[in-house]
Write a protein that holds these residues in place. Structure first.
Motif, PDB file in Angstrom:
ATOM      1  N   ILE A  54     -30.535  14.665 -29.166  1.00  0.00           N
ATOM      2  CA  ILE A  54     -29.826  14.173 -30.350  1.00  0.00           C
ATOM      3  C   ILE A  54     -30.864  13.733 -31.374  1.00  0.00           C
ATOM      4  CG2 ILE A  54     -28.367  12.292 -31.193  1.00  0.00           C
ATOM      5  CD1 ILE A  54     -26.828  12.513 -28.523  1.00  0.00           C
TER       6      ILE A  54
ATOM      7  N   VAL B 178     -30.537   1.685 -33.347  1.00  0.00           N
ATOM      8  CA  VAL B 178     -31.250   2.883 -32.902  1.00  0.00           C
ATOM      9  C   VAL B 178     -32.171   3.417 -33.995  1.00  0.00           C
ATOM     10  CG1 VAL B 178     -30.915   5.273 -32.145  1.00  0.00           C
ATOM     11  CG2 VAL B 178     -29.452   3.452 -31.229  1.00  0.00           C
TER      12      VAL B 178
ATOM     13  N   GLY C  44     -25.565   2.633 -25.399  1.00  0.00           N
ATOM     14  CA  GLY C  44     -24.725   3.391 -24.476  1.00  0.00           C
ATOM     15  C   GLY C  44     -25.175   3.332 -23.028  1.00  0.00           C
TER      16      GLY C  44
ATOM     17  N   GLU D  30     -29.473  -3.148 -30.712  1.00  0.00           N
ATOM     18  CA  GLU D  30     -28.723  -1.888 -30.702  1.00  0.00           C
ATOM     19  C   GLU D  30     -28.921  -1.065 -31.978  1.00  0.00           C
ATOM     20  OE1 GLU D  30     -24.729  -2.715 -29.302  1.00  0.00           O
ATOM     21  OE2 GLU D  30     -25.588  -3.415 -27.407  1.00  0.00           O
TER      22      GLU D  30
ATOM     23  N   LYS E  40     -21.019  -2.866 -27.505  1.00  0.00           N
ATOM     24  CA  LYS E  40     -21.605  -2.769 -28.844  1.00  0.00           C
ATOM     25  C   LYS E  40     -21.267  -4.002 -29.688  1.00  0.00           C
ATOM     26  CE  LYS E  40     -22.096   2.220 -28.736  1.00  0.00           C
ATOM     27  NZ  LYS E  40     -22.132   3.493 -29.451  1.00  0.00           N
TER      28      LYS E  40
ATOM     29  N   PRO F 218     -33.428   6.746 -24.058  1.00  0.00           N
ATOM     30  CA  PRO F 218     -32.094   7.339 -24.018  1.00  0.00           C
ATOM     31  C   PRO F 218     -31.957   8.451 -25.068  1.00  0.00           C
ATOM     32  CG  PRO F 218     -32.025   5.223 -25.133  1.00  0.00           C
ATOM     33  CD  PRO F 218     -33.416   5.366 -24.586  1.00  0.00           C
ATOM     34  N   ASP F 219     -31.064   9.382 -24.793  1.00  0.00           N
ATOM     35  CA  ASP F 219     -30.830  10.492 -25.727  1.00  0.00           C
ATOM     36  C   ASP F 219     -29.787  10.064 -26.765  1.00  0.00           C
ATOM     37  OD1 ASP F 219     -30.776  12.938 -26.959  1.00  0.00           O
ATOM     38  OD2 ASP F 219     -29.466  13.882 -25.462  1.00  0.00           O
ATOM     39  N   ASN F 220     -30.223   9.192 -27.660  1.00  0.00           N
ATOM     40  CA  ASN F 220     -29.309   8.735 -28.721  1.00  0.00           C
ATOM     41  C   ASN F 220     -29.980   8.825 -30.081  1.00  0.00           C
ATOM     42  OD1 ASN F 220     -31.135   6.638 -28.768  1.00  0.00           O
ATOM     43  ND2 ASN F 220     -29.741   5.120 -27.884  1.00  0.00           N
TER      44      ASN F 220
ATOM     45  N   ASP G  63     -30.514   0.963 -26.612  1.00  0.00           N
ATOM     46  CA  ASP G  63     -29.650   1.780 -25.756  1.00  0.00           C
ATOM     47  C   ASP G  63     -28.235   1.206 -25.654  1.00  0.00           C
ATOM     48  OD1 ASP G  63     -28.929   3.704 -23.939  1.00  0.00           O
ATOM     49  OD2 ASP G  63     -30.064   2.872 -22.259  1.00  0.00           O
TER      50      ASP G  63
ATOM     51  N   ARG H 225     -24.487   9.225 -21.503  1.00  0.00           N
ATOM     52  CA  ARG H 225     -25.641   9.666 -22.306  1.00  0.00           C
ATOM     53  C   ARG H 225     -26.817   9.948 -21.370  1.00  0.00           C
ATOM     54  NH1 ARG H 225     -28.857   7.004 -20.295  1.00  0.00           N
ATOM     55  NH2 ARG H 225     -29.533   4.862 -20.629  1.00  0.00           N
TER      56      ARG H 225
END
Lengths: 260, 260, 260
Positions: C155, C44, C71, C42, B239, C91-93, C69, C76
């Motif tokens: 999420i 999101v 992560g 990054e 990150k 992605p599930d973020n 993404d 995740r």
């Protein structure tokens, strides 16, 4: 039929992608090409220059959409121009006009038929709401006269004037590409009568003798002048960046002199 | 047949769009994909690296056009290389050579047949005048031997050499991506014999213990070393942006050491 | 079926092109559109915002791939969401969640079937190894339930809350486009009950009276507030750059007040 897109929308925002969504929603068989979305923001002349030097490389019937549109949502007209072998779509602010230097318009249509536009039309994004759907319908075969009403003329930009004497031509820098090459408004034809090795090209303190055949005619790091791929006199640095090296800007004067 | 385009033309100028216009004028059924136009200007090694790590993901028969060409218009050759499962098109300056590490060329053709190129050919834009039309004709089924004459070899770039001892490997940073991740020239295979948790990765003052399975193996903001999607040892910050954080540059040395 | 790609991969690296190679290797007939690859790295929420305001412009059945993404490679989940008229992959973020505000998911699938993914799967590039191949198979007609196992939820990101009194609404800047226009989280509907000319829009020291119909309603260089093409309250400068002029940043508070 091929559709090209030229805008000042850049590559960060999703605006160009959204225009394509609108096009494919109407015309799933469309073929869409990005010409450039890096036109400097609201720089109508730069957009006009780009499309002017690109249209000759596209197949007959191509539909060119050009959206550099600081007046979006105002009373400026949205136009479709039919020429020999191509269509141009964009705002009536001059951005389409340089592409017409070699090809006279057959028909100019003001895009007034809301049936072929997204409803409601936003005040800020006519690329999405007017030009994309009209391009898609045109590519489907909708006749231009259905899309709006005929107009008599359009707003035209002038190609920046050259000042010529018997032994000099004065022009200016009109475009700088990503390599830092300096494109002038002086065309190959303007210089044609003089032998290339008799020419002196002057930009500020810089003086270049003769026109080269290609960049590699000089040593790496040296300035070179040549006729470039748009048919324009260009000042470059071989394996270098003429703009950073010289500090030159769009609008800076360039003089060509000769002594036969 | 699919055509990919890789250049250092950037996204501001219309040069890539013009190449597509040429391709579609010759071959209206062409499928064209942009691989990257963000190769640093005239950086032949970077272009070679990009295409090297991309070709395996494309379908058999794909035509890869790679134009990073500081010597455009000089006497350098324009090449077509036929390999198992793909074609490569570009200048003979090494930019095509790293993609051949795993696949030997079947045939190398010097693009000398002007019939399949735009005429007149400019001195500054062979992407438009040579590589785009040749790619379009090749995708139409024109045989490679018609496009020019066979050549025996091409200019090759070397993969930067590793220095290996029994307990260390010294390499360097060869690529930095948009996230600031530092790609080295050390491959997974070079490290394979040593257990990943025994490795120490050293960049300047920075020392990372062990290879991680993924970025998230460390805390946000921490450095991590892993084998990346190109199969190369990479130093990253989870990150975060390893390049900005470390100040590392392409060419900086990276050492891997172990003590079994 | 159309596939759109939205990522934070930028335009320098070949990552997006490689994803397209994977898609066309599996599904040579795929149609792929770039929505944006300029999502800030990054970020999101920015990715979620972009796709939220784009999906309504695409044809029924479109597959939207969204890869922002941080992560990647961690535990995740990777998701496929089937809604009325579209599929979302990512992605599930939370990056897919804002696009579901108007359309409830019919089915949520965790992408666990390795048969439809590249093997071995890298730890750093699931766009290439998971999302691109799954999108290609989905476009070929593979049923969602074959691609993984059903999941109950995902999420979700919250739309930043407004604070409303009888005479004011407090929101914030959520997006800034390439023209420097400031997009807020205040929607047309939030302001609908009040006549547009009674509104006062306040950003720091700046106060704008009334909502305009378009940018050109004010003089060049003046601030203007209007409802933009995403249906959001926007603060702009006509023929100018509101962000540079005001110094405003994402997250800065915007208040709308009225006195009837």
């Amino acid at each position: 039929m091929l559709i090209t897109l030229t805008t000042d929308f850049g590559y960060q925002d999703p605006f160009v992608g959204i225009m394509k969504g609108v096009i494919f929603s109407i015309n799933p068989q469309a073929q869409v090409i990005d010409l450039s979305h890096g036109v400097p923001a609201e720089d109508v002349f730069a957009g006009a220059l780009l499309i002017q030097h690109a249209v000759r490389y596209f197949p007959p019937g191509t539909i060119h959409v050009v959206v550099v549109d600081p007046g979006v949502g105002s009373s400026r007209n949205a136009l479709l121009i039919e020429c020999e072998g191509m269509y141009l779509l964009g705002p009536d602010n001059g951005v389409l006009s340089l592409a017409l230097e070699e090809r006279r318009p057959r028909r100019i249509i003001r895009l007034s038929n809301a049936t072929y536009q997204l409803q409601p039309t936003s005040a800020t994004f006519h690329g999405r709401d007017i030009f994309a759907p009209v391009a898609a319908h045109l590519a489907l075969g909708t006749a231009p006269e259905i899309l709006g009403r005929s107009a008599d003329n359009l707003i035209r930009l002038a190609w920046p004037k050259l000042v010529k004497t018997g032994r000099t031509i004065k022009g200016e820098i009109v475009y700088i590409d990503v390599f830092g090459n300096l494109f002038t408004n002086i065309r190959a034809d303007d210089l044609a009568p003089v032998p290339p090795d008799k020419l002196k090209i002057i930009l500020g303190n810089l003086s270049i003798h003769g026109l080269a055949q290609n960049y590699a005619a000089v040593e790496p790091g040296d300035y070179v002048a040549l006729i470039n791929s748009w048919g324009l006199l260009e000042i470059a640095v071989y394996k270098g960046h003429a703009q950073k090296r010289s500090g030159a800007m769009i609008g800076d004067k360039v003089e060509v002199a000769w002594d036969l």
